[in-house]
Design a protein around this motif. Structure first.
Motif, PDB file in Angstrom:
ATOM      1  N   ASP A   5     -10.835-106.289 -50.463  1.00  0.00           N
ATOM      2  CA  ASP A   5     -11.740-107.062 -51.303  1.00  0.00           C
ATOM      3  C   ASP A   5     -12.342-106.121 -52.347  1.00  0.00           C
ATOM      4  O   ASP A   5     -13.150-105.247 -51.993  1.00  0.00           O
ATOM      5  CB  ASP A   5     -12.841-107.693 -50.440  1.00  0.00           C
ATOM      6  CG  ASP A   5     -13.853-108.473 -51.271  1.00  0.00           C
ATOM      7  OD1 ASP A   5     -13.581-108.677 -52.474  1.00  0.00           O
ATOM      8  OD2 ASP A   5     -14.896-108.863 -50.722  1.00  0.00           O
ATOM      9  N   PRO A   6     -11.991-106.247 -53.610  1.00  0.00           N
ATOM     10  CA  PRO A   6     -12.508-105.316 -54.630  1.00  0.00           C
ATOM     11  C   PRO A   6     -14.001-105.444 -54.890  1.00  0.00           C
ATOM     12  O   PRO A   6     -14.582-104.610 -55.592  1.00  0.00           O
ATOM     13  CB  PRO A   6     -11.703-105.695 -55.881  1.00  0.00           C
ATOM     14  CG  PRO A   6     -11.284-107.107 -55.653  1.00  0.00           C
ATOM     15  CD  PRO A   6     -11.070-107.248 -54.170  1.00  0.00           C
ATOM     16  N   SER A   7     -14.647-106.471 -54.345  1.00  0.00           N
ATOM     17  CA  SER A   7     -16.084-106.647 -54.570  1.00  0.00           C
ATOM     18  C   SER A   7     -16.934-106.002 -53.485  1.00  0.00           C
ATOM     19  O   SER A   7     -18.162-106.026 -53.570  1.00  0.00           O
ATOM     20  CB  SER A   7     -16.418-108.145 -54.642  1.00  0.00           C
ATOM     21  OG  SER A   7     -16.219-108.766 -53.379  1.00  0.00           O
ATOM     22  N   ARG A   8     -16.318-105.411 -52.477  1.00  0.00           N
ATOM     23  CA  ARG A   8     -17.082-104.933 -51.317  1.00  0.00           C
ATOM     24  C   ARG A   8     -18.044-103.802 -51.702  1.00  0.00           C
ATOM     25  O   ARG A   8     -19.189-103.776 -51.246  1.00  0.00           O
ATOM     26  CB  ARG A   8     -16.141-104.482 -50.197  1.00  0.00           C
ATOM     27  CG  ARG A   8     -15.288-103.282 -50.569  1.00  0.00           C
ATOM     28  CD  ARG A   8     -14.050-103.135 -49.682  1.00  0.00           C
ATOM     29  NE  ARG A   8     -13.261-101.969 -50.052  1.00  0.00           N
ATOM     30  CZ  ARG A   8     -12.457-101.928 -51.110  1.00  0.00           C
ATOM     31  NH1 ARG A   8     -12.363-102.976 -51.899  1.00  0.00           N
ATOM     32  NH2 ARG A   8     -11.767-100.841 -51.385  1.00  0.00           N
ATOM     33  N   VAL A   9     -17.598-102.856 -52.526  1.00  0.00           N
ATOM     34  CA  VAL A   9     -18.462-101.741 -52.929  1.00  0.00           C
ATOM     35  C   VAL A   9     -19.544-102.230 -53.870  1.00  0.00           C
ATOM     36  O   VAL A   9     -20.704-101.800 -53.790  1.00  0.00           O
ATOM     37  CB  VAL A   9     -17.632-100.619 -53.578  1.00  0.00           C
ATOM     38  CG1 VAL A   9     -18.550 -99.520 -54.101  1.00  0.00           C
ATOM     39  CG2 VAL A   9     -16.640-100.050 -52.582  1.00  0.00           C
ATOM     40  N   ALA A  10     -19.192-103.147 -54.774  1.00  0.00           N
ATOM     41  CA  ALA A  10     -20.177-103.686 -55.706  1.00  0.00           C
ATOM     42  C   ALA A  10     -21.340-104.320 -54.965  1.00  0.00           C
ATOM     43  O   ALA A  10     -22.508-104.152 -55.352  1.00  0.00           O
ATOM     44  CB  ALA A  10     -19.509-104.710 -56.626  1.00  0.00           C
ATOM     45  N   ALA A  11     -21.046-105.035 -53.896  1.00  0.00           N
ATOM     46  CA  ALA A  11     -22.110-105.669 -53.118  1.00  0.00           C
ATOM     47  C   ALA A  11     -23.046-104.634 -52.514  1.00  0.00           C
ATOM     48  O   ALA A  11     -24.266-104.833 -52.456  1.00  0.00           O
ATOM     49  CB  ALA A  11     -21.498-106.540 -52.020  1.00  0.00           C
ATOM     50  N   GLN A  12     -22.489-103.505 -52.077  1.00  0.00           N
ATOM     51  CA  GLN A  12     -23.321-102.447 -51.500  1.00  0.00           C
ATOM     52  C   GLN A  12     -24.174-101.768 -52.565  1.00  0.00           C
ATOM     53  O   GLN A  12     -25.306-101.352 -52.302  1.00  0.00           O
ATOM     54  CB  GLN A  12     -22.424-101.419 -50.790  1.00  0.00           C
ATOM     55  CG  GLN A  12     -21.622-101.977 -49.644  1.00  0.00           C
ATOM     56  CD  GLN A  12     -22.499-102.583 -48.580  1.00  0.00           C
ATOM     57  OE1 GLN A  12     -23.519-102.008 -48.177  1.00  0.00           O
ATOM     58  NE2 GLN A  12     -22.129-103.762 -48.109  1.00  0.00           N
ATOM     59  N   VAL A  13     -23.639-101.638 -53.772  1.00  0.00           N
ATOM     60  CA  VAL A  13     -24.408-101.035 -54.870  1.00  0.00           C
ATOM     61  C   VAL A  13     -25.617-101.906 -55.201  1.00  0.00           C
ATOM     62  O   VAL A  13     -26.737-101.416 -55.384  1.00  0.00           O
ATOM     63  CB  VAL A  13     -23.524-100.842 -56.114  1.00  0.00           C
ATOM     64  CG1 VAL A  13     -24.382-100.425 -57.311  1.00  0.00           C
ATOM     65  CG2 VAL A  13     -22.446 -99.803 -55.851  1.00  0.00           C
ATOM     66  N   VAL A  14     -25.401-103.213 -55.288  1.00  0.00           N
ATOM     67  CA  VAL A  14     -26.487-104.133 -55.641  1.00  0.00           C
ATOM     68  C   VAL A  14     -27.632-104.035 -54.653  1.00  0.00           C
ATOM     69  O   VAL A  14     -28.808-104.019 -55.028  1.00  0.00           O
ATOM     70  CB  VAL A  14     -25.951-105.579 -55.722  1.00  0.00           C
ATOM     71  CG1 VAL A  14     -27.098-106.562 -55.885  1.00  0.00           C
ATOM     72  CG2 VAL A  14     -24.975-105.718 -56.871  1.00  0.00           C
TER      73      VAL A  14
END
Length: 233
Positions: free
Chosen positions: A66-75
């Protein structure tokens, strides 16, 4: 997959966009300034690039990512920087706008890292407009009726909430917070008072009554429209 030069260009663009917002905070001498905003923007952009392209070698018939997994952690994870920007202001809760700008810059970095160049540039311009352009309008049209924060230096034990309300008379209902803290000088207390929103004319009338307070040494108004945090002392 994007070329290596394009990925480097995304990081450079993140640094540039973050610096624009960071410069606006830096000129106001806030804790999170130019370098902080640049680092947050570049770092979040790099994390987004890693999230999208960093694990392509492991993909296969039975492996999906899932390419959004790191983005969610950054937010969610960027909140610790925002908390630091707020708590660094000492006796008064300040820095909420800077904390919000740090959080927004992380979003810009994620957008650039994901290749969304136009939205990231548009977001940068909008944020700059909010930070620099809206503030004069806020001061002119909104701050006219605002909370008033006053620091009063008085002889120790001379000023209580009862005596303060008595001196203000009918204006006592304007008192929103009344906090007494021992001053650096053992002979004096520092009293922090927050008044509810009022016009300048109303505040001037109240301020004239400060001279009738028992044991008063001096008083000053703090430039803030936020609550005093008694737990930050």
């Amino acid at each position: 997959m994007a070329s290596e030069m394009e990925l480097v260009g995304r990081l450079v663009m993140s640094a540039a966009l973050g610096s624009l917002i960071g410069f606006e905070r830096e000129r106001l001498s806030w804790a999170a300034g130019l370098r902080t905003h640049m680092l947050v923007c570049v770092g979040s952009s790099l994390m987004m690039i890693v999230s999208i392209y960093g694990f392509t070698d492991t993909l296969g018939d039975h492996v999906t990512l899932d390419p959004s997994r790191v983005a969610a952690q950054v937010v969610s994870g960027i909140g610790f920087l925002g908390a630091g920007a707020i708590l660094a202001r000492g006796q008064v809760i300040r820095g909420l706008t800077t904390a919000a700008s740090v959080w927004s810059v992380a979003g810009i970095g994620l957008a650039v890292g994901g290749g969304l160049y136009t939205p990231s540039i548009a977001a940068t311009l909008i944020i700059l407009l909010i930070l620099a352009g809206v503030k004069p309008l806020e001061k002119r049209f909104i701050a006219y009726h605002r909370r008033r924060h006053v620091t009063i230096k008085v002889k120790r034990g001379k000023l209580t909430l009862g005596s303060f309300n008595q001196a203000l008379g009918v204006s006592a209902n304007r008192v929103k917070q009344f906090i007494v803290q021992p001053g650096e000088d053992e002979e004096y207390d520092e009293v922090y008072v927050v008044f509810s929103r009022m016009s300048l004319q109303e505040y001037v009338l109240i301020r004239k009554k400060f001279n009738d307070l028992p044991g008063i040494e001096s008083y000053s108004e703090m430039d803030s429209d936020e609550e005093i945090d008694p737990y930050s002392w």
